[in-house]
Write a protein that holds these residues in place. Sequence first.
Motif, PDB file in Angstrom:
ATOM      1  N   ASP A 131       1.503   5.545  -1.640  1.00 42.62           N
ATOM      2  CA  ASP A 131       0.914   6.727  -2.265  1.00 42.62           C
ATOM      3  C   ASP A 131       1.135   6.672  -3.783  1.00 42.62           C
ATOM      4  O   ASP A 131       2.164   6.165  -4.251  1.00 42.62           O
ATOM      5  CB  ASP A 131       1.547   8.001  -1.689  1.00 42.62           C
ATOM      6  CG  ASP A 131       0.995   9.263  -2.339  1.00 42.62           C
ATOM      7  OD1 ASP A 131      -0.228   9.320  -2.565  1.00 42.62           O
ATOM      8  OD2 ASP A 131       1.786  10.182  -2.636  1.00 42.62           O
ATOM      9  N   LEU A 161       0.864  -1.175   0.000  1.00 36.83           N
ATOM     10  CA  LEU A 161       0.000   0.000   0.000  1.00 36.83           C
ATOM     11  C   LEU A 161       0.905   1.232   0.000  1.00 36.83           C
ATOM     12  O   LEU A 161       1.674   1.446   0.947  1.00 36.83           O
ATOM     13  CB  LEU A 161      -0.860  -0.067   1.267  1.00 36.83           C
ATOM     14  CG  LEU A 161      -2.122   0.766   1.398  1.00 36.83           C
ATOM     15  CD1 LEU A 161      -3.034   0.602   0.206  1.00 36.83           C
ATOM     16  CD2 LEU A 161      -2.851   0.356   2.683  1.00 36.83           C
ATOM     17  N   GLU A 216      -9.282   1.314   4.111  1.00 39.98           N
ATOM     18  CA  GLU A 216      -9.917   1.079   2.807  1.00 39.98           C
ATOM     19  C   GLU A 216      -8.990   0.338   1.839  1.00 39.98           C
ATOM     20  O   GLU A 216      -9.427  -0.484   1.051  1.00 39.98           O
ATOM     21  CB  GLU A 216     -10.292   2.421   2.152  1.00 39.98           C
ATOM     22  CG  GLU A 216     -11.635   2.970   2.586  1.00 39.98           C
ATOM     23  CD  GLU A 216     -11.820   4.408   2.112  1.00 39.98           C
ATOM     24  OE1 GLU A 216     -12.709   5.062   2.679  1.00 39.98           O
ATOM     25  OE2 GLU A 216     -11.079   4.867   1.200  1.00 39.98           O
ATOM     26  N   GLY A 217      -7.701   0.662   1.924  1.00 41.27           N
ATOM     27  CA  GLY A 217      -6.744   0.072   0.978  1.00 41.27           C
ATOM     28  C   GLY A 217      -6.271  -1.312   1.376  1.00 41.27           C
ATOM     29  O   GLY A 217      -5.801  -2.075   0.538  1.00 41.27           O
ATOM     30  N   TYR A 263      -2.917   4.688  -2.976  1.00 39.18           N
ATOM     31  CA  TYR A 263      -3.903   5.640  -2.481  1.00 39.18           C
ATOM     32  C   TYR A 263      -3.439   7.036  -2.891  1.00 39.18           C
ATOM     33  O   TYR A 263      -2.296   7.205  -3.328  1.00 39.18           O
ATOM     34  CB  TYR A 263      -4.051   5.545  -0.946  1.00 39.18           C
ATOM     35  CG  TYR A 263      -2.742   5.645  -0.195  1.00 39.18           C
ATOM     36  CD1 TYR A 263      -2.140   6.874   0.062  1.00 39.18           C
ATOM     37  CD2 TYR A 263      -2.072   4.494   0.239  1.00 39.18           C
ATOM     38  CE1 TYR A 263      -0.932   6.979   0.717  1.00 39.18           C
ATOM     39  CE2 TYR A 263      -0.860   4.585   0.907  1.00 39.18           C
ATOM     40  CZ  TYR A 263      -0.299   5.830   1.143  1.00 39.18           C
ATOM     41  OH  TYR A 263       0.912   5.933   1.783  1.00 39.18           O
ATOM     42  N   ASP A 264      -4.321   8.020  -2.759  1.00 34.54           N
ATOM     43  CA  ASP A 264      -3.947   9.403  -3.062  1.00 34.54           C
ATOM     44  C   ASP A 264      -3.798  10.159  -1.748  1.00 34.54           C
ATOM     45  O   ASP A 264      -4.783  10.510  -1.108  1.00 34.54           O
ATOM     46  CB  ASP A 264      -5.018  10.046  -3.945  1.00 34.54           C
ATOM     47  CG  ASP A 264      -4.710  11.506  -4.246  1.00 34.54           C
ATOM     48  OD1 ASP A 264      -3.639  12.003  -3.810  1.00 34.54           O
ATOM     49  OD2 ASP A 264      -5.533  12.158  -4.911  1.00 34.54           O
ATOM     50  N   ALA A 265      -2.554  10.414  -1.367  1.00 30.63           N
ATOM     51  CA  ALA A 265      -2.300  11.066  -0.069  1.00 30.63           C
ATOM     52  C   ALA A 265      -2.532  12.571  -0.130  1.00 30.63           C
ATOM     53  O   ALA A 265      -2.495  13.243   0.904  1.00 30.63           O
ATOM     54  CB  ALA A 265      -0.883  10.764   0.392  1.00 30.63           C
ATOM     55  N   ARG A 290      -0.910  -1.285  -4.491  1.00 34.99           N
ATOM     56  CA  ARG A 290      -2.222  -0.642  -4.415  1.00 34.99           C
ATOM     57  C   ARG A 290      -1.958   0.790  -3.976  1.00 34.99           C
ATOM     58  O   ARG A 290      -1.392   1.033  -2.899  1.00 34.99           O
ATOM     59  CB  ARG A 290      -3.122  -1.357  -3.415  1.00 34.99           C
ATOM     60  CG  ARG A 290      -4.470  -0.653  -3.229  1.00 34.99           C
ATOM     61  CD  ARG A 290      -5.415  -1.516  -2.439  1.00 34.99           C
ATOM     62  NE  ARG A 290      -5.755  -2.710  -3.192  1.00 34.99           N
ATOM     63  CZ  ARG A 290      -6.932  -2.908  -3.793  1.00 34.99           C
ATOM     64  NH1 ARG A 290      -7.887  -2.005  -3.727  1.00 34.99           N
ATOM     65  NH2 ARG A 290      -7.160  -4.017  -4.450  1.00 34.99           N
ATOM     66  N   PRO A 337      -1.412   8.835   4.239  1.00 35.68           N
ATOM     67  CA  PRO A 337      -2.828   8.438   4.170  1.00 35.68           C
ATOM     68  C   PRO A 337      -3.506   8.662   5.516  1.00 35.68           C
ATOM     69  O   PRO A 337      -2.849   8.609   6.558  1.00 35.68           O
ATOM     70  CB  PRO A 337      -2.747   6.940   3.854  1.00 35.68           C
ATOM     71  CG  PRO A 337      -1.457   6.497   4.473  1.00 35.68           C
ATOM     72  CD  PRO A 337      -0.505   7.664   4.314  1.00 35.68           C
ATOM     73  N   GLN A 362      -8.043   5.783   4.940  1.00 36.40           N
ATOM     74  CA  GLN A 362      -7.468   5.339   3.660  1.00 36.40           C
ATOM     75  C   GLN A 362      -6.676   4.039   3.825  1.00 36.40           C
ATOM     76  O   GLN A 362      -6.660   3.201   2.925  1.00 36.40           O
ATOM     77  CB  GLN A 362      -6.553   6.429   3.073  1.00 36.40           C
ATOM     78  CG  GLN A 362      -7.312   7.539   2.371  1.00 36.40           C
ATOM     79  CD  GLN A 362      -6.355   8.606   1.838  1.00 36.40           C
ATOM     80  OE1 GLN A 362      -5.545   9.153   2.592  1.00 36.40           O
ATOM     81  NE2 GLN A 362      -6.439   8.889   0.558  1.00 36.40           N
TER      82      GLN A 362
END
Length: 341
Positions: A79, A77, A118-119, A103-105, A101, A111, A115
């Motif tokens: 960014d 996981l 969720e991830g 995420y958008d930090a 995977r 995160p 987040q």
Amino acid sequence: MIDLRSDTVTLPSDEMRQAARDADVGDDVYGGDPTVNELEARAAELFGKEAGLFVPSGTMGNQIAARVHTAPGQEALVDAKAHVYKWEVGGFAQLSSLQVRAYDAGERGAPTPEQVREGAREESLHIAGTGLLCLENTHNARGGIAIPKTDIDAAAQAAHDLGIPVHLDGARVLNACVALDEDPVAMAEHADSVMFCLSKGLGAPVGSMLVGTEEFIEDATRVRKQFGGGMRQAGIIAAPGLVALENIDRLADDHANAKILAEGLDAVEGLSVPTPDTNIVVVDSEAAGMTSDEFVELCESVDVLGGGFGEYHTRLTTNLNVSREDVEEAVERIADAVESR
Ligand SMILES: *Cc1c(COP(=O)(O)O)cnc(C)c1O
């Protein structure tokens, strides 16, 4: 030439060259290099971890950490703008068989616990599961932002609650600590492993450190060997690294110079430059009608070097070899060049 391409361009000081010459050395693959051993102990102590490992580059440090923390097929996981994802040549996939995977930090750089939850994916018959959360501080691609300990802790604790280990890509984490006046031990408290670079703002010619538990470093030492990073009389390059550790407090000078640079350039018609947290200044030249390539070329024409950082964004990085006078001079030259286009 005022070289603002990166904080990696610094040249070793006379003291570093002297230290390299005079270093006590041995075969580090046998654990017999006293200078490397000292550097590893000092790095571990700096971050309040049990043990440290000297590695040739930050990239290798991150890649070793990922390999040690995970099993093949798991998800990492990270960014969407993380260095490990964007700029390490697909290493997670190729060296550790990881899926990323992202995420958008955002501007926060880390995160939110939400987040992370969720991830994260729980292992099952169908799912490989999440094997690692990788954080980055300062966050390079997001403009060298210094992320506070509270945000790092919140993300790390959310991961730990799910049984997911946390690696901190802290290439410039000491910049974050200096900018936030945070103790490195506290910053690293909830990270299972931390990588930081000696070869960036601290000014060493080569090398990065990985720190963590004794067990982690034992595994990391084997992986380093496998990745081709076992070095012999490495005290020659570890000795300048020990000198570099004396340069932590002076990172504040780079940050002050970056602010002067940013404020000066922001006052130039057509350039938009947010005030930096640390030593990375990001110039947006879109309103001046210049792409980053054009802006970098314009800077080069007045002997200032920078680096492309997106279509209209250019990165200028203050460093040990650049003085306050140099950044003031750089502002003047760039302002003149922009205005007389
Ligand atoms: C520079 C950097 C690295 C990689 O370090 P190298 O020594 O260049 O391999 C990793 N992460 C971040 C955030 C960096 O800025």
